[in-house]
Design a protein around this motif. Sequence first.
Motif, PDB file in Angstrom:
ATOM      1  N   VAL A 116       0.827  -1.225   0.000  1.00 58.98           N
ATOM      2  CA  VAL A 116       0.000   0.000   0.000  1.00 58.98           C
ATOM      3  C   VAL A 116       0.857   1.268   0.000  1.00 58.98           C
ATOM      4  CG1 VAL A 116      -1.933  -1.149   1.133  1.00 58.98           C
ATOM      5  CG2 VAL A 116      -0.290   0.148   2.528  1.00 58.98           C
ATOM      6  N   ALA A 117       2.151   1.107   0.306  1.00 57.21           N
ATOM      7  CA  ALA A 117       3.051   2.269   0.277  1.00 57.21           C
ATOM      8  C   ALA A 117       3.484   2.607  -1.148  1.00 57.21           C
ATOM      9  CB  ALA A 117       4.285   2.004   1.139  1.00 57.21           C
ATOM     10  N   ALA A 118       3.597   1.585  -2.017  1.00 55.91           N
ATOM     11  CA  ALA A 118       4.147   1.828  -3.354  1.00 55.91           C
ATOM     12  C   ALA A 118       3.462   2.999  -4.077  1.00 55.91           C
ATOM     13  CB  ALA A 118       4.109   0.539  -4.184  1.00 55.91           C
ATOM     14  N   PRO A 119       2.117   3.018  -4.159  1.00 52.62           N
ATOM     15  CA  PRO A 119       1.488   4.123  -4.914  1.00 52.62           C
ATOM     16  C   PRO A 119       1.684   5.503  -4.293  1.00 52.62           C
ATOM     17  CG  PRO A 119      -0.016   2.258  -4.701  1.00 52.62           C
ATOM     18  CD  PRO A 119       1.131   2.010  -3.761  1.00 52.62           C
ATOM     19  N   LEU A 120       2.089   5.547  -3.022  1.00 52.49           N
ATOM     20  CA  LEU A 120       2.322   6.854  -2.411  1.00 52.49           C
ATOM     21  C   LEU A 120       3.481   7.570  -3.091  1.00 52.49           C
ATOM     22  CD1 LEU A 120       1.976   5.914   1.381  1.00 52.49           C
ATOM     23  CD2 LEU A 120       0.215   6.789  -0.173  1.00 52.49           C
ATOM     24  N   LEU A 121       4.397   6.811  -3.701  1.00 50.39           N
ATOM     25  CA  LEU A 121       5.603   7.415  -4.284  1.00 50.39           C
ATOM     26  C   LEU A 121       5.302   8.307  -5.477  1.00 50.39           C
ATOM     27  CD1 LEU A 121       8.242   6.849  -2.831  1.00 50.39           C
ATOM     28  CD2 LEU A 121       6.792   4.878  -2.574  1.00 50.39           C
ATOM     29  N   CYS A 122       4.131   8.111  -6.114  1.00 53.73           N
ATOM     30  CA  CYS A 122       3.718   9.084  -7.139  1.00 53.73           C
ATOM     31  C   CYS A 122       2.354   9.672  -6.777  1.00 53.73           C
ATOM     32  CB  CYS A 122       3.688   8.476  -8.538  1.00 53.73           C
ATOM     33  SG  CYS A 122       3.054   9.628  -9.778  1.00 53.73           S
ATOM     34  N   ALA A 123       1.325   8.828  -6.677  1.00 55.71           N
ATOM     35  CA  ALA A 123      -0.030   9.346  -6.417  1.00 55.71           C
ATOM     36  C   ALA A 123      -0.097  10.071  -5.070  1.00 55.71           C
ATOM     37  CB  ALA A 123      -1.045   8.204  -6.453  1.00 55.71           C
ATOM     38  N   GLY A 124       0.618   9.578  -4.077  1.00 56.32           N
ATOM     39  CA  GLY A 124       0.591  10.207  -2.750  1.00 56.32           C
ATOM     40  C   GLY A 124       1.238  11.573  -2.754  1.00 56.32           C
ATOM     41  N   ILE A 125       2.456  11.666  -3.274  1.00 58.07           N
ATOM     42  CA  ILE A 125       3.171  12.945  -3.234  1.00 58.07           C
ATOM     43  C   ILE A 125       2.548  13.953  -4.201  1.00 58.07           C
ATOM     44  CG2 ILE A 125       4.969  12.182  -4.876  1.00 58.07           C
ATOM     45  CD1 ILE A 125       5.366  14.663  -1.931  1.00 58.07           C
ATOM     46  N   THR A 126       2.001  13.480  -5.305  1.00 55.67           N
ATOM     47  CA  THR A 126       1.387  14.396  -6.280  1.00 55.67           C
ATOM     48  C   THR A 126       0.202  15.148  -5.667  1.00 55.67           C
ATOM     49  OG1 THR A 126       2.101  13.059  -8.147  1.00 55.67           O
ATOM     50  CG2 THR A 126       0.184  14.458  -8.524  1.00 55.67           C
ATOM     51  N   THR A 127      -0.498  14.517  -4.742  1.00 55.12           N
ATOM     52  CA  THR A 127      -1.645  15.173  -4.107  1.00 55.12           C
ATOM     53  C   THR A 127      -1.260  15.837  -2.787  1.00 55.12           C
ATOM     54  OG1 THR A 127      -2.274  12.983  -3.274  1.00 55.12           O
ATOM     55  CG2 THR A 127      -3.415  13.769  -5.223  1.00 55.12           C
ATOM     56  N   TYR A 128      -0.333  15.227  -2.043  1.00 55.92           N
ATOM     57  CA  TYR A 128       0.082  15.803  -0.746  1.00 55.92           C
ATOM     58  C   TYR A 128       0.719  17.182  -0.933  1.00 55.92           C
ATOM     59  CZ  TYR A 128       2.681  16.174   3.692  1.00 55.92           C
ATOM     60  OH  TYR A 128       3.194  16.598   4.892  1.00 55.92           O
ATOM     61  N   SER A 129       1.621  17.296  -1.924  1.00 58.76           N
ATOM     62  CA  SER A 129       2.378  18.537  -2.078  1.00 58.76           C
ATOM     63  C   SER A 129       1.473  19.756  -2.306  1.00 58.76           C
ATOM     64  CB  SER A 129       3.411  18.385  -3.200  1.00 58.76           C
ATOM     65  OG  SER A 129       4.194  19.549  -3.312  1.00 58.76           O
ATOM     66  N   PRO A 130       0.535  19.724  -3.269  1.00 57.96           N
ATOM     67  CA  PRO A 130      -0.326  20.895  -3.438  1.00 57.96           C
ATOM     68  C   PRO A 130      -1.307  21.111  -2.280  1.00 57.96           C
ATOM     69  CG  PRO A 130      -0.981  19.138  -4.945  1.00 57.96           C
ATOM     70  CD  PRO A 130       0.321  18.724  -4.328  1.00 57.96           C
ATOM     71  N   LEU A 131      -1.777  20.034  -1.663  1.00 58.53           N
ATOM     72  CA  LEU A 131      -2.697  20.216  -0.526  1.00 58.53           C
ATOM     73  C   LEU A 131      -1.992  20.948   0.610  1.00 58.53           C
ATOM     74  CD1 LEU A 131      -4.516  16.757  -0.630  1.00 58.53           C
ATOM     75  CD2 LEU A 131      -5.603  19.004  -0.961  1.00 58.53           C
ATOM     76  N   LYS A 132      -0.726  20.562   0.878  1.00 56.96           N
ATOM     77  CA  LYS A 132       0.045  21.263   1.913  1.00 56.96           C
ATOM     78  C   LYS A 132       0.329  22.699   1.489  1.00 56.96           C
ATOM     79  CE  LYS A 132       2.113  20.617   5.262  1.00 56.96           C
ATOM     80  NZ  LYS A 132       3.183  19.866   5.913  1.00 56.96           N
ATOM     81  N   HIS A 133       0.810  22.852   0.252  1.00 52.67           N
ATOM     82  CA  HIS A 133       1.243  24.174  -0.222  1.00 52.67           C
ATOM     83  C   HIS A 133       0.097  25.184  -0.178  1.00 52.67           C
ATOM     84  CE1 HIS A 133       3.766  26.941  -2.546  1.00 52.67           C
ATOM     85  NE2 HIS A 133       2.653  27.279  -3.166  1.00 52.67           N
ATOM     86  N   TRP A 134      -1.113  24.739  -0.533  1.00 49.87           N
ATOM     87  CA  TRP A 134      -2.253  25.646  -0.611  1.00 49.87           C
ATOM     88  C   TRP A 134      -3.104  25.634   0.655  1.00 49.87           C
ATOM     89  CZ3 TRP A 134      -2.334  29.341  -4.220  1.00 49.87           C
ATOM     90  CH2 TRP A 134      -1.486  29.167  -5.321  1.00 49.87           C
ATOM     91  N   GLY A 135      -2.565  25.063   1.716  1.00 46.16           N
ATOM     92  CA  GLY A 135      -3.162  25.260   3.046  1.00 46.16           C
ATOM     93  C   GLY A 135      -4.370  24.423   3.389  1.00 46.16           C
ATOM     94  N   ALA A 136      -4.516  23.227   2.808  1.00 50.34           N
ATOM     95  CA  ALA A 136      -5.622  22.360   3.227  1.00 50.34           C
ATOM     96  C   ALA A 136      -5.445  22.045   4.710  1.00 50.34           C
ATOM     97  CB  ALA A 136      -5.619  21.064   2.407  1.00 50.34           C
ATOM     98  N   GLY A 137      -6.501  22.193   5.496  1.00 51.87           N
ATOM     99  CA  GLY A 137      -6.390  21.930   6.929  1.00 51.87           C
ATOM    100  C   GLY A 137      -7.691  22.283   7.621  1.00 51.87           C
ATOM    101  N   PRO A 138      -7.689  22.296   8.957  1.00 58.49           N
ATOM    102  CA  PRO A 138      -8.916  22.574   9.706  1.00 58.49           C
ATOM    103  C   PRO A 138      -9.535  23.916   9.307  1.00 58.49           C
ATOM    104  CG  PRO A 138      -7.168  21.793  11.165  1.00 58.49           C
ATOM    105  CD  PRO A 138      -6.540  22.003   9.826  1.00 58.49           C
ATOM    106  N   GLY A 139     -10.844  23.919   9.147  1.00 53.60           N
ATOM    107  CA  GLY A 139     -11.552  25.146   8.785  1.00 53.60           C
ATOM    108  C   GLY A 139     -11.567  25.424   7.295  1.00 53.60           C
ATOM    109  N   LYS A 140     -10.888  24.594   6.508  1.00 54.78           N
ATOM    110  CA  LYS A 140     -10.834  24.816   5.055  1.00 54.78           C
ATOM    111  C   LYS A 140     -11.734  23.822   4.324  1.00 54.78           C
ATOM    112  CE  LYS A 140      -8.056  28.256   5.142  1.00 54.78           C
ATOM    113  NZ  LYS A 140      -6.677  28.322   4.722  1.00 54.78           N
TER     114      LYS A 140
END
Length: 346
Positions: free
Chosen positions: A152-176
């Motif tokens: 289950v870790a293998a797909p994180l190396l592309c699909a995981g980071i491709t979505t994590y990076s913009p979600l973090k960068h654009w401030g996804a979090g509580p209240g959003k």
Amino acid sequence: MTSVAAYAAPSAKAPLERTTIERRAVREHDVLIDIKFAGICHSDIHQAHEGWGKAIFPMVPGHEIAGIVSEVGPGVTKYQVGDRVGVGCLVDSCRECDNCKAGLEQHCTGGSVGTYNAIGKDGEPTYGGYSEKVVVDENFVVRIPDGLSLDVAAPLLCAGITTYSPLKHWGAGPGKKVAVIGLGGLGHMGVKIAHALGAEVTVLSQSLRKKDDGLKLGADHYYATSDPKTFEELAGSFDLILSTVSAPLDFGAYLSLLRTGGALVNVGAPEEPVALNLFSLIGGNKTLAGSMIGGIAETQEMLDFCAVHGFGAEIEVISADQINEAYKRVLDSDVRYRFVIDTATI
Ligand SMILES: [Zn+2]
Ligand SMILES: [Zn+2]
């Protein structure tokens, strides 16, 4: 050099078949990885079919690699034999440009080296994860935390980071309020990660066919974009929209769903240009942005985040002789949500 078994496309659009390839001898800073699992990314198919331009054949795709270190070069300091590790979309970069120094190796101006369908700094073609073993510089290897199974870790190396990076960068979090367009390989990771970051998550999918799955993955709401009422009801409601689809979208319609100051970030890669009336950005100070995978340090951060929150990808494990059938099913959107090759079957 070591001969290892692999699955390769001999030419564009040809079915993949079993073959052997040569892996380089381990150098000073290299690790040899016994690959256990390799995810099938939609971009493997784009490249094997030459959908993104001329490619290098034979091609061994695969940039979602999880395995175990079985040998290390004399200068290696980060890894030991037996470590659980992963390799994503990059295996080298210049390491000297401003982007490399800032941890944005994927945007290396000196030329980053793809895990496959690329030429390494040594002039040799790179071959990806649909194989038994791979040799990679330790600086382009990440550690898979103990809490995550390798499959289950293998797909994180592309699909995981491709979505994590913009979600973090654009401030996804509580209240959003965050919307994810598309519930495929990328989209399902976007939903899991946005939920784990604490955002209120809405899936925008063509139909309600996968609604039960979406809610189980962590979405709070689920809407069908084929229903025009969706666009009336959700107008002006999101802080952030992440588009994970590669089909051309009516971006104007989706921008109307953003609040003032909101951002729509695209990680899908449509092959055709899109038309956009710029008033849909001017009205409401909105941003239309892009994002491409993530750097090595951020990939490690993402893996650690997923382990802390106790999730990997939703996968269907296949044997190597099912790769061609899996490609057809990915093109038909018939996968929930990532195929992962058990490389012991190569
Ligand atoms: Zn990929
Ligand atoms: Zn660089």
